[in-house]
Scaffold this motif. Structure first.
Motif, PDB file in Angstrom:
ATOM      1  N   ASP A  28      20.678 -31.088  29.669  1.00  0.00           N
ATOM      2  CA  ASP A  28      20.681 -31.369  28.966  1.00  0.00           C
ATOM      3  C   ASP A  28      21.702 -31.152  27.670  1.00  0.00           C
ATOM      4  O   ASP A  28      22.427 -31.884  27.692  1.00  0.00           O
ATOM      5  CB  ASP A  28      19.364 -30.979  27.400  1.00  0.00           C
ATOM      6  CG  ASP A  28      19.571 -31.834  26.687  1.00  0.00           C
ATOM      7  OD1 ASP A  28      19.944 -33.102  26.443  1.00  0.00           O
ATOM      8  OD2 ASP A  28      18.904 -31.167  25.328  1.00  0.00           O
ATOM      9  N   ASP A  31      24.554 -33.453  29.088  1.00  0.00           N
ATOM     10  CA  ASP A  31      24.479 -34.220  28.625  1.00  0.00           C
ATOM     11  C   ASP A  31      25.239 -35.904  29.044  1.00  0.00           C
ATOM     12  O   ASP A  31      26.007 -36.649  28.256  1.00  0.00           O
ATOM     13  CB  ASP A  31      24.404 -34.872  27.538  1.00  0.00           C
ATOM     14  CG  ASP A  31      23.932 -35.648  26.545  1.00  0.00           C
ATOM     15  OD1 ASP A  31      22.771 -36.299  27.524  1.00  0.00           O
ATOM     16  OD2 ASP A  31      24.623 -35.900  25.655  1.00  0.00           O
ATOM     17  N   SER A  33      25.877 -38.705  33.044  1.00  0.00           N
ATOM     18  CA  SER A  33      25.915 -38.630  34.825  1.00  0.00           C
ATOM     19  C   SER A  33      26.667 -38.299  35.426  1.00  0.00           C
ATOM     20  O   SER A  33      27.273 -38.656  35.495  1.00  0.00           O
ATOM     21  CB  SER A  33      25.314 -40.146  34.275  1.00  0.00           C
ATOM     22  OG  SER A  33      24.494 -41.139  35.928  1.00  0.00           O
ATOM     23  N   ASP A 122      17.575 -44.491  24.720  1.00  0.00           N
ATOM     24  CA  ASP A 122      17.715 -43.203  25.548  1.00  0.00           C
ATOM     25  C   ASP A 122      17.121 -42.310  26.342  1.00  0.00           C
ATOM     26  O   ASP A 122      16.578 -41.274  26.520  1.00  0.00           O
ATOM     27  CB  ASP A 122      17.146 -42.498  23.491  1.00  0.00           C
ATOM     28  CG  ASP A 122      17.275 -41.138  23.878  1.00  0.00           C
ATOM     29  OD1 ASP A 122      18.449 -41.076  23.854  1.00  0.00           O
ATOM     30  OD2 ASP A 122      16.477 -40.282  23.067  1.00  0.00           O
ATOM     31  N   PHE A 124      17.287 -40.275  29.919  1.00  0.00           N
ATOM     32  CA  PHE A 124      17.599 -38.610  29.916  1.00  0.00           C
ATOM     33  C   PHE A 124      16.668 -38.578  31.623  1.00  0.00           C
ATOM     34  O   PHE A 124      15.922 -37.635  31.376  1.00  0.00           O
ATOM     35  CB  PHE A 124      17.378 -37.695  28.849  1.00  0.00           C
ATOM     36  CG  PHE A 124      17.861 -36.339  29.197  1.00  0.00           C
ATOM     37  CD1 PHE A 124      18.879 -35.822  30.037  1.00  0.00           C
ATOM     38  CD2 PHE A 124      17.142 -35.019  29.902  1.00  0.00           C
ATOM     39  CE1 PHE A 124      19.343 -34.933  29.808  1.00  0.00           C
ATOM     40  CE2 PHE A 124      16.841 -33.721  30.333  1.00  0.00           C
ATOM     41  CZ  PHE A 124      18.298 -33.750  30.202  1.00  0.00           C
TER      42      PHE A 124
END
Length: 408
Positions: A28, A31, A33, A122, A124
């Motif tokens: 997280d 954040d 990729s 969004d 994640f």
């Protein structure tokens, strides 16, 4: 902690939760990729599918492993002796294997809750977390293969007997070190002008171990002598005499109760006789008409021969603690060499009377023990040999020779 089968799997599960939370937090915080070749590169839906598959398969996997363990315990109990179950429950590898499977399942659950959103809204995906979950699955497969091999080896008669015998030898070396000379025997007796009082057991149980130092310290502090009445391995009923206090009527009983640990069953903490008892039980079960396996009985006799031979070559001093002035502080009863010898061979000789191999092996073992025994132990072995009925079943029983090995 090794005697609690659930303890290590629980620690693994807690570690898995912490690892999953930590890895998810790292993902997280990054954040981004990451495009590394070994990281998971799918979207939220793919991550959820993969983690769901891992979670479902691992809980089934863990149930299978637990079922295998229960079957092995049942087989071992019926085939050998219920008293050997303790060693399986204390087997560290079994605990670690179950811990790895539980940890993989728990880790996948915690990482799954960190996947958010969809591919369009969004998104994640904790890439590192999902990748670690996949790596844990691969590790679980390897552990499972090792577990199957370990279980298959551990239920072999030779492995079970060797494990019990090794534990007994280690305890014997600790309790009766080689080269020790016997201490002078100081019989427990009332101190001048002091009464004798009995300490009763507060609860039932088997004496598993005794803290000699704690009892001696309490005795020295009150100027008394404490004579324990139950040896390690003996059962004590509620209210039965546990110890005698010589020399002081107002002695506090709590230190004695705290120093004498009572349990539900015998253990290998200080009880050399329990190791012998397990080997004897396996031999007797092997000699029963329903099993009829004299080879296993002879294998047990081989270990009994070695253990009792070690006992025969060592002094077995009384278990006592004395003050600097020679005053006896605490005395703990323990079996003598004659009791160890009788435990190791008398029952097997009785139940194996119709088996020439067993009779021959007992006779060979006793002859060898007699030759190696210390002078104070030799008459005991001689009497045991004299109790053997009938002539030896083989002309070469009076000496150990390579030819005997193939006849056992």
């Amino acid at each position: 902690m090794s005697h609690r089968f659930w303890a290590i799997p629980l620690l693994f599960a807690i570690a898995a939760v912490l690892l999953a939370l930590g890895v998810t937090a790292i993902d997280d915080r990054l954040d981004t990729s990451l495009r590394l070749p070994f990281l998971f590169a799918g979207g939220p839906e793919g991550a959820r599918s993969l983690l769901a598959a891992i979670i479902t398969s691992m809980i089934s996997f863990t149930g299978l492993v637990f079922s295998i363990t229960i079957v092995v315990l049942q087989l071992t109990s019926s085939q050998f002796s219920p008293r050997v179950l303790r060693s399986f429950l204390e087997d560290r590898f079994n605990q670690v294997a179950l811990g790895v499977f539980v940890a993989t399942f728990v880790y996948g659950l915690v990482v799954l809750r960190g996947v958010r959103g969809t591919a369009q809204v969004d998104p994640f995906v904790p890439q590192i977390g999902v990748t670690v979950s996949f790596a844990l699955v691969l590790a679980s497969v390897l552990v499972f293969l090792a577990y199957i091999h370990h279980i298959a080896q551990s239920i072999r008669a030779a492995a079970i007997l060797a494990s019990i015998a090794d534990d007994t030898r280690a305890l014997l070396d600790d309790r009766f070190p080689a080269g020790d000379q016997p201490a002078p025997v100081l019989p427990a007796r009332p101190l001048p002008g002091g009464p004798t009082r009995t300490i009763a057991a507060r609860s039932p149980g088997v004496v598993q171990w005794v803290d000699d130092s704690a009892v001696a310290s309490a005795a020295a502090g009150h100027g008394v002598s404490i004579e324990l009445l139950r040896a390690v391995g003996e059962f004590v009923a509620t209210g039965a005499p546990l110890a005698l206090v010589h020399g002081h009527a107002s002695f506090d009983d709590d230190p004695v109760h705290a120093a004498v640990h009572l349990g539900r069953e015998r253990s290998m903490d200080e009880d050399v006789g329990f190791g012998l008892r397990q080997l004897v039980d396996i031999a007797e079960r092997a000699l029963s008409p329903g099993v009829n396996d004299p080879t296993t009985a002879v294998q047990a006799l081989d270990h009994l021969h070695d253990i009792v031979r070690r006992l025969a070559t060592r002094a077995l001093p009384p278990r006592q603690r004395t003050a600097d002035d020679g005053h006896l502080l605490v005395s703990v009863p323990q079996p003598g060499f004659d009791e160890f010898l009788a435990l190791a061979f008398e029952e097997i000789a009785h139940w194996g009377e119709d088996s020439p191999r067993v009779r021959r092996r007992v006779h060979i073992a006793l002859r060898d023990i007699e030759a190696a025994a210390r002078p104070e132990h030799r008459p005991v072995v001689a009497r045991a040999i004299a109790r053997q009925q009938g002539p030896p079943p083989h002309p070469a029983v009076d000496a150990l020779s390579p030819s005997d090995t193939g006849l056992r």
